[in-house]
Design a protein around this motif. Structure first.
Motif, PDB file in Angstrom:
ATOM      1  N   ILE A 127      18.021  -3.755  -2.310  1.00 57.10           N
ATOM      2  CA  ILE A 127      17.086  -4.882  -2.088  1.00 57.10           C
ATOM      3  C   ILE A 127      16.951  -5.165  -0.594  1.00 57.10           C
ATOM      4  O   ILE A 127      15.853  -5.427  -0.097  1.00 57.10           O
ATOM      5  N   GLU A 128      18.054  -5.114   0.134  1.00 56.64           N
ATOM      6  CA  GLU A 128      18.001  -5.368   1.579  1.00 56.64           C
ATOM      7  C   GLU A 128      17.149  -4.315   2.294  1.00 56.64           C
ATOM      8  O   GLU A 128      16.370  -4.641   3.186  1.00 56.64           O
ATOM      9  N   ARG A 129      17.297  -3.064   1.884  1.00 54.98           N
ATOM     10  CA  ARG A 129      16.507  -1.983   2.496  1.00 54.98           C
ATOM     11  C   ARG A 129      15.018  -2.156   2.167  1.00 54.98           C
ATOM     12  O   ARG A 129      14.161  -1.953   3.021  1.00 54.98           O
ATOM     13  N   LEU A 130      14.726  -2.519   0.916  1.00 55.24           N
ATOM     14  CA  LEU A 130      13.332  -2.742   0.527  1.00 55.24           C
ATOM     15  C   LEU A 130      12.733  -3.927   1.273  1.00 55.24           C
ATOM     16  O   LEU A 130      11.581  -3.869   1.710  1.00 55.24           O
ATOM     17  N   ALA A 131      13.499  -4.992   1.407  1.00 59.33           N
ATOM     18  CA  ALA A 131      12.997  -6.177   2.115  1.00 59.33           C
ATOM     19  C   ALA A 131      12.619  -5.823   3.546  1.00 59.33           C
ATOM     20  O   ALA A 131      11.572  -6.260   4.050  1.00 59.33           O
ATOM     21  N   GLN A 132      13.437  -5.028   4.183  1.00 57.79           N
ATOM     22  CA  GLN A 132      13.134  -4.608   5.549  1.00 57.79           C
ATOM     23  C   GLN A 132      11.863  -3.752   5.574  1.00 57.79           C
ATOM     24  O   GLN A 132      10.978  -3.961   6.398  1.00 57.79           O
ATOM     25  N   LEU A 133      11.752  -2.821   4.642  1.00 60.41           N
ATOM     26  CA  LEU A 133      10.582  -1.945   4.579  1.00 60.41           C
ATOM     27  C   LEU A 133       9.309  -2.727   4.256  1.00 60.41           C
ATOM     28  O   LEU A 133       8.258  -2.496   4.852  1.00 60.41           O
ATOM     29  N   TYR A 134       9.406  -3.674   3.315  1.00 57.91           N
ATOM     30  CA  TYR A 134       8.229  -4.440   2.875  1.00 57.91           C
ATOM     31  C   TYR A 134       7.954  -5.655   3.755  1.00 57.91           C
ATOM     32  O   TYR A 134       7.020  -6.400   3.507  1.00 57.91           O
ATOM     33  N   GLN A 135       8.817  -5.858   4.765  1.00 60.69           N
ATOM     34  CA  GLN A 135       8.679  -6.982   5.692  1.00 60.69           C
ATOM     35  C   GLN A 135       8.642  -8.326   4.948  1.00 60.69           C
ATOM     36  O   GLN A 135       7.732  -9.135   5.115  1.00 60.69           O
ATOM     37  N   CYS A 136       9.643  -8.523   4.116  1.00 61.23           N
ATOM     38  CA  CYS A 136       9.776  -9.788   3.383  1.00 61.23           C
ATOM     39  C   CYS A 136      11.258 -10.167   3.338  1.00 61.23           C
ATOM     40  O   CYS A 136      12.104  -9.417   3.825  1.00 61.23           O
ATOM     41  N   LYS A 137      11.535 -11.306   2.767  1.00 56.97           N
ATOM     42  CA  LYS A 137      12.923 -11.764   2.620  1.00 56.97           C
ATOM     43  C   LYS A 137      13.524 -11.173   1.352  1.00 56.97           C
ATOM     44  O   LYS A 137      12.819 -10.933   0.369  1.00 56.97           O
ATOM     45  N   VAL A 138      14.828 -10.980   1.363  1.00 60.55           N
ATOM     46  CA  VAL A 138      15.534 -10.495   0.181  1.00 60.55           C
ATOM     47  C   VAL A 138      15.232 -11.389  -1.018  1.00 60.55           C
ATOM     48  O   VAL A 138      14.991 -10.906  -2.120  1.00 60.55           O
ATOM     49  N   GLU A 139      15.205 -12.694  -0.786  1.00 57.55           N
ATOM     50  CA  GLU A 139      14.973 -13.654  -1.872  1.00 57.55           C
ATOM     51  C   GLU A 139      13.599 -13.452  -2.529  1.00 57.55           C
ATOM     52  O   GLU A 139      13.403 -13.785  -3.684  1.00 57.55           O
ATOM     53  N   GLY A 196       0.792  -1.223   0.000  1.00 56.26           N
ATOM     54  CA  GLY A 196       0.000   0.000   0.000  1.00 56.26           C
ATOM     55  C   GLY A 196       0.824   1.272   0.000  1.00 56.26           C
ATOM     56  O   GLY A 196       0.381   2.302   0.509  1.00 56.26           O
ATOM     57  N   LEU A 197       2.011   1.219  -0.573  1.00 57.73           N
ATOM     58  CA  LEU A 197       2.907   2.377  -0.579  1.00 57.73           C
ATOM     59  C   LEU A 197       3.062   2.938  -1.990  1.00 57.73           C
ATOM     60  O   LEU A 197       2.992   2.205  -2.969  1.00 57.73           O
ATOM     61  N   THR A 198       3.298   4.236  -2.069  1.00 60.03           N
ATOM     62  CA  THR A 198       3.643   4.864  -3.338  1.00 60.03           C
ATOM     63  C   THR A 198       5.167   4.943  -3.422  1.00 60.03           C
ATOM     64  O   THR A 198       5.872   4.748  -2.416  1.00 60.03           O
ATOM     65  N   GLN A 199       5.662   5.264  -4.604  1.00 56.83           N
ATOM     66  CA  GLN A 199       7.108   5.460  -4.723  1.00 56.83           C
ATOM     67  C   GLN A 199       7.563   6.605  -3.823  1.00 56.83           C
ATOM     68  O   GLN A 199       8.646   6.544  -3.237  1.00 56.83           O
ATOM     69  N   LYS A 200       6.747   7.620  -3.708  1.00 56.51           N
ATOM     70  CA  LYS A 200       7.078   8.759  -2.840  1.00 56.51           C
ATOM     71  C   LYS A 200       7.178   8.309  -1.384  1.00 56.51           C
ATOM     72  O   LYS A 200       8.102   8.701  -0.664  1.00 56.51           O
ATOM     73  N   ASP A 201       6.230   7.456  -0.942  1.00 55.90           N
ATOM     74  CA  ASP A 201       6.273   6.926   0.431  1.00 55.90           C
ATOM     75  C   ASP A 201       7.583   6.188   0.684  1.00 55.90           C
ATOM     76  O   ASP A 201       8.238   6.378   1.722  1.00 55.90           O
ATOM     77  N   VAL A 202       7.950   5.326  -0.259  1.00 60.09           N
ATOM     78  CA  VAL A 202       9.178   4.539  -0.113  1.00 60.09           C
ATOM     79  C   VAL A 202      10.391   5.465  -0.069  1.00 60.09           C
ATOM     80  O   VAL A 202      11.276   5.299   0.773  1.00 60.09           O
ATOM     81  N   GLU A 211      10.571   8.548   0.902  1.00 57.33           N
ATOM     82  CA  GLU A 211      10.621   9.253   2.185  1.00 57.33           C
ATOM     83  C   GLU A 211      11.117   8.339   3.303  1.00 57.33           C
ATOM     84  O   GLU A 211      11.939   8.743   4.133  1.00 57.33           O
ATOM     85  N   LYS A 212      10.628   7.109   3.325  1.00 55.02           N
ATOM     86  CA  LYS A 212      11.026   6.163   4.381  1.00 55.02           C
ATOM     87  C   LYS A 212      12.500   5.770   4.272  1.00 55.02           C
ATOM     88  O   LYS A 212      13.144   5.477   5.276  1.00 55.02           O
ATOM     89  N   LEU A 213      13.018   5.745   3.033  1.00 58.20           N
ATOM     90  CA  LEU A 213      14.420   5.355   2.837  1.00 58.20           C
ATOM     91  C   LEU A 213      15.361   6.547   2.761  1.00 58.20           C
ATOM     92  O   LEU A 213      16.571   6.377   2.679  1.00 58.20           O
ATOM     93  N   GLY A 214      14.805   7.760   2.757  1.00 57.80           N
ATOM     94  CA  GLY A 214      15.644   8.958   2.696  1.00 57.80           C
ATOM     95  C   GLY A 214      16.301   9.158   1.337  1.00 57.80           C
ATOM     96  O   GLY A 214      17.446   9.601   1.261  1.00 57.80           O
ATOM     97  N   ILE A 215      15.584   8.796   0.292  1.00 61.44           N
ATOM     98  CA  ILE A 215      16.115   8.961  -1.065  1.00 61.44           C
ATOM     99  C   ILE A 215      15.063   9.685  -1.914  1.00 61.44           C
ATOM    100  O   ILE A 215      13.981   9.992  -1.441  1.00 61.44           O
ATOM    101  N   LYS A 216      15.407   9.942  -3.162  1.00 60.96           N
ATOM    102  CA  LYS A 216      14.462  10.608  -4.064  1.00 60.96           C
ATOM    103  C   LYS A 216      13.534   9.584  -4.719  1.00 60.96           C
ATOM    104  O   LYS A 216      13.916   8.427  -4.908  1.00 60.96           O
ATOM    105  N   GLN A 217      12.341  10.045  -5.078  1.00 62.07           N
ATOM    106  CA  GLN A 217      11.358   9.181  -5.745  1.00 62.07           C
ATOM    107  C   GLN A 217      11.924   8.620  -7.042  1.00 62.07           C
ATOM    108  O   GLN A 217      11.675   7.473  -7.387  1.00 62.07           O
ATOM    109  N   ALA A 218      12.721   9.412  -7.750  1.00 61.11           N
ATOM    110  CA  ALA A 218      13.317   8.943  -9.010  1.00 61.11           C
ATOM    111  C   ALA A 218      14.228   7.736  -8.778  1.00 61.11           C
ATOM    112  O   ALA A 218      14.306   6.834  -9.610  1.00 61.11           O
ATOM    113  N   ALA A 219      14.887   7.707  -7.627  1.00 58.22           N
ATOM    114  CA  ALA A 219      15.754   6.570  -7.297  1.00 58.22           C
ATOM    115  C   ALA A 219      14.926   5.307  -7.088  1.00 58.22           C
ATOM    116  O   ALA A 219      15.306   4.215  -7.526  1.00 58.22           O
ATOM    117  N   VAL A 220      13.775   5.450  -6.432  1.00 54.65           N
ATOM    118  CA  VAL A 220      12.875   4.305  -6.239  1.00 54.65           C
ATOM    119  C   VAL A 220      12.411   3.788  -7.598  1.00 54.65           C
ATOM    120  O   VAL A 220      12.429   2.589  -7.869  1.00 54.65           O
TER     121      VAL A 220
END
Length: 124
Positions: free
Chosen positions: A107-119, A76-82, A84-93
């Motif tokens: 990928i490791e940062r996204l996995a932590q944010l999305y509460q899933c495994k890197v794999e 339920g996140l937008t690229q902008k949400d991600v 902001e949570k990761l401290g990067i620009k939307q274009a990077a997402v």
């Protein structure tokens, strides 16, 4: 009545048969066709046990997006949400969602944010 035609070689030896489709289908249902299958060697992958929720796969297919984008949408996140949570620009997402070989640290940062495994984010 089943009408069967035979195909013979030049010496009159039967080589093949042409049979009605209903007979063919009955024979196929009754047949043990193991001889038609070939054993193949499968080497287990290190991530074979990583499962991706059906909802994520459906998002990937219906929206034609990468697995990373599908997880973001699933959470339920937008690229902008991600961003902001990761401290990067939307274009990077946007860039690492499009990447075929995203960097491991992203990928490791996204996995932590999305509460899933890197794999589950790499489809390896």
């Amino acid at each position: 009545m089943n009408h069967i035609q035979f195909i013979t070689d030049e010496h009159g030896v039967k080589q093949a048969a042409v049979i009605p489709i209903d007979l063919f289908e009955r024979l196929m249902q009754q047949a043990d066709l193991d001889e038609l299958y070939e054993d193949i060697t499968v080497t287990p992958g290190k991530h074979d046990d990583a499962q991706i929720p059906n909802e994520v796969v459906e998002i990937m297919l219906s929206k034609n997006v990468t697995i990373q984008a599908a997880w973001r949408i699933y959470r339920g996140l937008t690229q902008k949400d991600v961003a902001e949570k990761l401290g990067i620009k939307q274009a990077a997402v946007s860039q690492f969602e499009k990447s075929e070989n995203p960097r491991k640290d992203n990928i490791e940062r996204l996995a932590q944010l999305y509460q899933c495994k890197v794999e589950q984010l790499t489809m390896d």
